[in-house]
Design a protein around this motif. Sequence first.
Motif, PDB file in Angstrom:
ATOM      1  N   VAL A  20       0.841  -1.198   0.000  1.00 37.31           N
ATOM      2  CA  VAL A  20       0.000   0.000   0.000  1.00 37.31           C
ATOM      3  C   VAL A  20       0.873   1.245   0.000  1.00 37.31           C
ATOM      4  O   VAL A  20       0.637   2.199  -0.752  1.00 37.31           O
ATOM      5  N   ARG A  21       1.901   1.241   0.826  1.00 35.61           N
ATOM      6  CA  ARG A  21       2.807   2.386   0.909  1.00 35.61           C
ATOM      7  C   ARG A  21       3.488   2.647  -0.430  1.00 35.61           C
ATOM      8  O   ARG A  21       3.614   3.796  -0.872  1.00 35.61           O
ATOM      9  N   ALA A  22       3.902   1.571  -1.118  1.00 34.89           N
ATOM     10  CA  ALA A  22       4.600   1.729  -2.389  1.00 34.89           C
ATOM     11  C   ALA A  22       3.670   2.207  -3.499  1.00 34.89           C
ATOM     12  O   ALA A  22       4.006   3.114  -4.262  1.00 34.89           O
ATOM     13  N   VAL A  23       2.494   1.603  -3.590  1.00 39.99           N
ATOM     14  CA  VAL A  23       1.580   1.902  -4.703  1.00 39.99           C
ATOM     15  C   VAL A  23       1.088   3.339  -4.649  1.00 39.99           C
ATOM     16  O   VAL A  23       0.955   4.003  -5.684  1.00 39.99           O
ATOM     17  N   TYR A  24       0.802   3.837  -3.434  1.00 37.67           N
ATOM     18  CA  TYR A  24       0.294   5.204  -3.310  1.00 37.67           C
ATOM     19  C   TYR A  24       1.390   6.215  -2.970  1.00 37.67           C
ATOM     20  O   TYR A  24       1.109   7.393  -2.803  1.00 37.67           O
ATOM     21  N   LEU A  29       0.007   5.354  -8.213  1.00 31.85           N
ATOM     22  CA  LEU A  29      -1.021   4.655  -8.977  1.00 31.85           C
ATOM     23  C   LEU A  29      -1.770   5.583  -9.926  1.00 31.85           C
ATOM     24  O   LEU A  29      -2.239   5.162 -10.982  1.00 31.85           O
ATOM     25  N   SER A  30      -1.858   6.859  -9.576  1.00 29.93           N
ATOM     26  CA  SER A  30      -2.593   7.804 -10.427  1.00 29.93           C
ATOM     27  C   SER A  30      -1.901   8.067 -11.754  1.00 29.93           C
ATOM     28  O   SER A  30      -2.482   8.691 -12.643  1.00 29.93           O
ATOM     29  N   SER A  31      -0.673   7.583 -11.909  1.00 27.60           N
ATOM     30  CA  SER A  31       0.056   7.821 -13.155  1.00 27.60           C
ATOM     31  C   SER A  31      -0.082   6.682 -14.153  1.00 27.60           C
ATOM     32  O   SER A  31       0.317   6.832 -15.313  1.00 27.60           O
ATOM     33  N   VAL A  32      -0.637   5.539 -13.735  1.00 24.49           N
ATOM     34  CA  VAL A  32      -0.740   4.410 -14.658  1.00 24.49           C
ATOM     35  C   VAL A  32      -1.904   4.649 -15.624  1.00 24.49           C
ATOM     36  O   VAL A  32      -2.871   5.356 -15.292  1.00 24.49           O
ATOM     37  N   PRO A  33      -1.852   4.088 -16.833  1.00 25.74           N
ATOM     38  CA  PRO A  33      -2.870   4.397 -17.844  1.00 25.74           C
ATOM     39  C   PRO A  33      -4.306   4.109 -17.412  1.00 25.74           C
ATOM     40  O   PRO A  33      -5.223   4.817 -17.848  1.00 25.74           O
ATOM     41  N   ASP A 244     -14.109  -3.910 -16.988  1.00 30.88           N
ATOM     42  CA  ASP A 244     -13.412  -4.910 -17.785  1.00 30.88           C
ATOM     43  C   ASP A 244     -13.422  -4.527 -19.262  1.00 30.88           C
ATOM     44  O   ASP A 244     -12.428  -4.717 -19.968  1.00 30.88           O
ATOM     45  N   HIS A 245     -14.538  -3.986 -19.738  1.00 30.65           N
ATOM     46  CA  HIS A 245     -14.626  -3.570 -21.143  1.00 30.65           C
ATOM     47  C   HIS A 245     -13.611  -2.464 -21.431  1.00 30.65           C
ATOM     48  O   HIS A 245     -12.977  -2.451 -22.494  1.00 30.65           O
ATOM     49  N   PHE A 246     -13.444  -1.550 -20.478  1.00 33.02           N
ATOM     50  CA  PHE A 246     -12.426  -0.516 -20.656  1.00 33.02           C
ATOM     51  C   PHE A 246     -11.029  -1.134 -20.682  1.00 33.02           C
ATOM     52  O   PHE A 246     -10.199  -0.802 -21.541  1.00 33.02           O
ATOM     53  N   LEU A 247     -10.754  -2.056 -19.752  1.00 32.77           N
ATOM     54  CA  LEU A 247      -9.428  -2.675 -19.689  1.00 32.77           C
ATOM     55  C   LEU A 247      -9.097  -3.429 -20.970  1.00 32.77           C
ATOM     56  O   LEU A 247      -7.927  -3.496 -21.368  1.00 32.77           O
ATOM     57  N   ALA A 248     -10.121  -3.990 -21.623  1.00 33.57           N
ATOM     58  CA  ALA A 248      -9.888  -4.774 -22.837  1.00 33.57           C
ATOM     59  C   ALA A 248      -9.202  -3.949 -23.914  1.00 33.57           C
ATOM     60  O   ALA A 248      -8.447  -4.484 -24.737  1.00 33.57           O
ATOM     61  N   GLY A 249      -9.428  -2.645 -23.922  1.00 28.08           N
ATOM     62  CA  GLY A 249      -8.811  -1.796 -24.928  1.00 28.08           C
ATOM     63  C   GLY A 249      -7.735  -0.888 -24.394  1.00 28.08           C
ATOM     64  O   GLY A 249      -7.263   0.005 -25.108  1.00 28.08           O
ATOM     65  N   ALA A 250      -7.325  -1.117 -23.134  1.00 20.44           N
ATOM     66  CA  ALA A 250      -6.395  -0.187 -22.489  1.00 20.44           C
ATOM     67  C   ALA A 250      -4.925  -0.529 -22.711  1.00 20.44           C
ATOM     68  O   ALA A 250      -4.048   0.248 -22.340  1.00 20.44           O
TER      69      ALA A 250
END
Length: 282
Positions: A20-24, A29-33, A244-250
């Motif tokens: 949790v400390r690393a991801v935030y 995390l706000s920088s990933v697509p 999931d539909h969004f992730l399919a094209g991400a």
Amino acid sequence: MTSDQSTAAGVPESEIAPRVRAVYGPEDLSSVPAFAGGFINFGYWEGVPLDRPLTDEDRVRSERGLYRRVLRTLPGRGSAVEVGCGLGLGSALALEEFGFGSVTGVDIHPEQLERARRANRSLLERSPERLRFVPGAASRLPFPDGEFDALFSVEAAQHFPDLAAFARESARVLRPGGRLAVTSFFLPEGGEGRAEALAERLESFADGLDVAHPLGTLVSALAEAGLAEVSAESIGAQVWPGYDHFLAGAGLPVAWPRNFLGAYRDGLLDYYVVTARRPALC
């Protein structure tokens, strides 16, 4: 700063799960697509057409929609606090769209608070008395008793290690008659023994980023803390298929986030809006 020093409201850094400390923190995390340019949540996709490829604009619309779905359950007046505010965009939305006199965003991560202040600099400059971001943990909220008319938390409770402490603190800082709304993903009723299966499918449960809390743990904790009218409503049908539909094209660099939809369909987890009220004084 050593691992034993406090990062927020007297909470030692060692009490925050390393993932949790690393991801935030440094990983941001706000920088990933899948989240960049918007809120950090899976979205509420009602009203977004799913019969076509989804855009980043659709994603941000859904993320904003999740906040609106939660905030519509609250009174829309007086003072409100968001627990686990992240980038603070939801706190700002609550202030600008829902009629609260003031909104306080709380987060345990110093980096997130800095990002929230940057993301909302203009609003903070215009209304410093109405919007603020402060350090604090869900289990130790840095406020006096009865400070707020409303408390909300959007897709943060899956990180809280102690839901009972969060429930007690929520009840404490709400005024009599105040309302609470929490949305996140939990194990559904009857799924208490399925944490291992979730960890096999979803890396975030395996590495400690997310905690496999049964829904009943939060519902019971809120009631035991003295809150009334505790209820939980599944909104998984408006979250998981669209996400999931969004992730399919991400173009994700990893495949495991696509397993959330399958876990939902197999009854391993669901997404809920949980509401409650602190009873008014007689």
